[in-house]
Design an enzyme around this catalytic site. Structure first.
Site: not given
Ligand code: UFG
Length: 339
Positions: A125, A150, A154
């Site tokens: 990741s 998590y 990785k």
């Molecule tokens: N977000 C929102 N509202 C939500 C969900 C997410 O605004 O309800 C925002 C988050 O704050 C972030 C973006 O959308 O800015 C993306 O969020 P995600 O949860 O979809 O993805 P992440 O980037 O947080 O997570 C992903 C993978 C994880 C990994 C991570 C590493 O899902 O497995 O990237 O940064 F660990």
């Protein structure tokens, strides 16, 4: 050419099984169904016309894992997806995450060594980069201290693999995913989070279909063009195809080192508001959302430098953000019309 896909009924796993089968590989899936449904096997068969062999057991079980490999010593490679992946849950239950994600990997490595299976593709990741100092982030960027158990699994997994390679015949490719979204064009497989989704796009599609009242946008005070956080979203089918390329690279002995790392991203960063706008456009409807405070542990912005993957693998993500959202929406509608 037989490939083991662990976690093959999961989101990325199922899309990868489809691409493997469509390119002539024979697939064996091992999954404990802890976060997926067995009906995914039927959907894979509908798409490809071939039913993958499926065994249900937990790879944390050493005896079962060794037994599986002793019965499948003709495997040409292993793609290891099976793992827990919820960042927030890993903070609540760190030992559950360490045990599940690390013990299963170690069991697989031991079994590969004893049954002389050579090639491993590992699901890593972009979380290993944390908030990178330089954007876009290349594979040479330093690993930052993990923000969550998590993320740490990785990082540790990559280290366990590298250490194991030093004293064995194994070869491995770690693929560092950015943000996989979207679904297969057939709308027969897609992302199916249990309970309230943590990730942005499933939350968007579930809000649009009426399962959730409102999407919360976590923070608009980041140092980004519109203040919301920026990610590199990649279509899951593009991502799946990269796994087939990686497997072929190993089998055809094209690796330059016995451990290689590739970023899987598009190279484009999109803000949360840009994702919402794209969704509203392709779905033809407004989305109910509100800005709330930042989510703990989120990085401000990250997107990939995919040039090493593009050049070395001869692979490039093809699909646009609109196509990603359109396919995710098609999948959500198709799934809910039947459940
Ligand atoms: N977000 C929102 N509202 C939500 C969900 C997410 O605004 O309800 C925002 C988050 O704050 C972030 C973006 O959308 O800015 C993306 O969020 P995600 O949860 O979809 O993805 P992440 O980037 O947080 O997570 C992903 C993978 C994880 C990994 C991570 C590493 O899902 O497995 O990237 O940064 F660990």
């Amino acid at each position: 050419m037989k490939i083991l896909v662990t976690g093959g009924t999961g989101y990325i796993g199922s899309h990868t099984v489809v691409e493997l089968q469509q390119q002539g590989f024979e697939v064996v899936i091992v999954d404990n169904l802890s976060n997926s449904q067995v009906s995914v096997i039927d959907s894979i068969e509908k798409i490809t016309g071939k039913r993958p062999h499926f065994e249900e057991f937990d790879l944390v079980d050493y005896v079962k894992t060794l037994d599986f490999f002793s019965r499948h010593s003709d495997l040409k490679g292993v793609i290891h997806f099976a793992a827990f992946k919820a960042v927030g849950e890993s903070v609540e239950k760190p030992l559950v995450y360490y045990r599940n994600n690390l013990v299963s990997l170690m069991n697989i490595l031991e079994a590969m060594i004893s049954s002389k299976v050579e090639n491993l593709v590992f699901s890593s990741s972009c979380t290993v980069y944390g908030q990178p100092d330089v954007l876009p982030v290349s594979e040479k960027a330093p690993i930052k201290k993990a923000e969550s158990p998590y993320g740490n699994t990785k990082q540790i997994s990559e280290e366990i693999i590298q250490d194991t390679l030093k004293s064995s015949h194994l070869k491995a490719i770690a693929l560092r995913y950015f943000n996989p979204i979207g679904a297969h064009e057939s709308a027969l497989i897609g992302e199916l989070p249990l309970g309230v989704p943590n990730n942005l796009v499933p939350f968007i599609t579930q809000t649009a279909i009426g399962l959730r009242k409102q999407l919360s946008v976590f923070g608009d005070d980041y140092n980004t063009p519109d203040g919301t956080a920026v990610r590199d979203y990649i279509h899951v089918v593009d991502l799946a195809q990269a796994h087939v390329v990686a497997v072929k690279r190993m089998i055809e002995a094209k690796m330059k080192h016995n451990f290689e790392i590739f970023n899987l991203g598009t190279g484009n960063g999109y803000s949360v508001l840009e994702v919402i706008k794209s969704f509203e456009k392709v779905a033809g409807m407004p989305l109910n959302y509100q800005i709330v405070s930042r989510r703990a542990g989120d990085v401000e912005q990250v997107w990939a430098d995919p040039s090493w993957s593009n050049n070395e693998l001869g692979w490039k993500a093809q699909k646009s953000l609109d196509e990603m959202n359109a396919s995710a929406w098609k999948w959500e509608k198709a799934y809910r019309s039947q459940h």
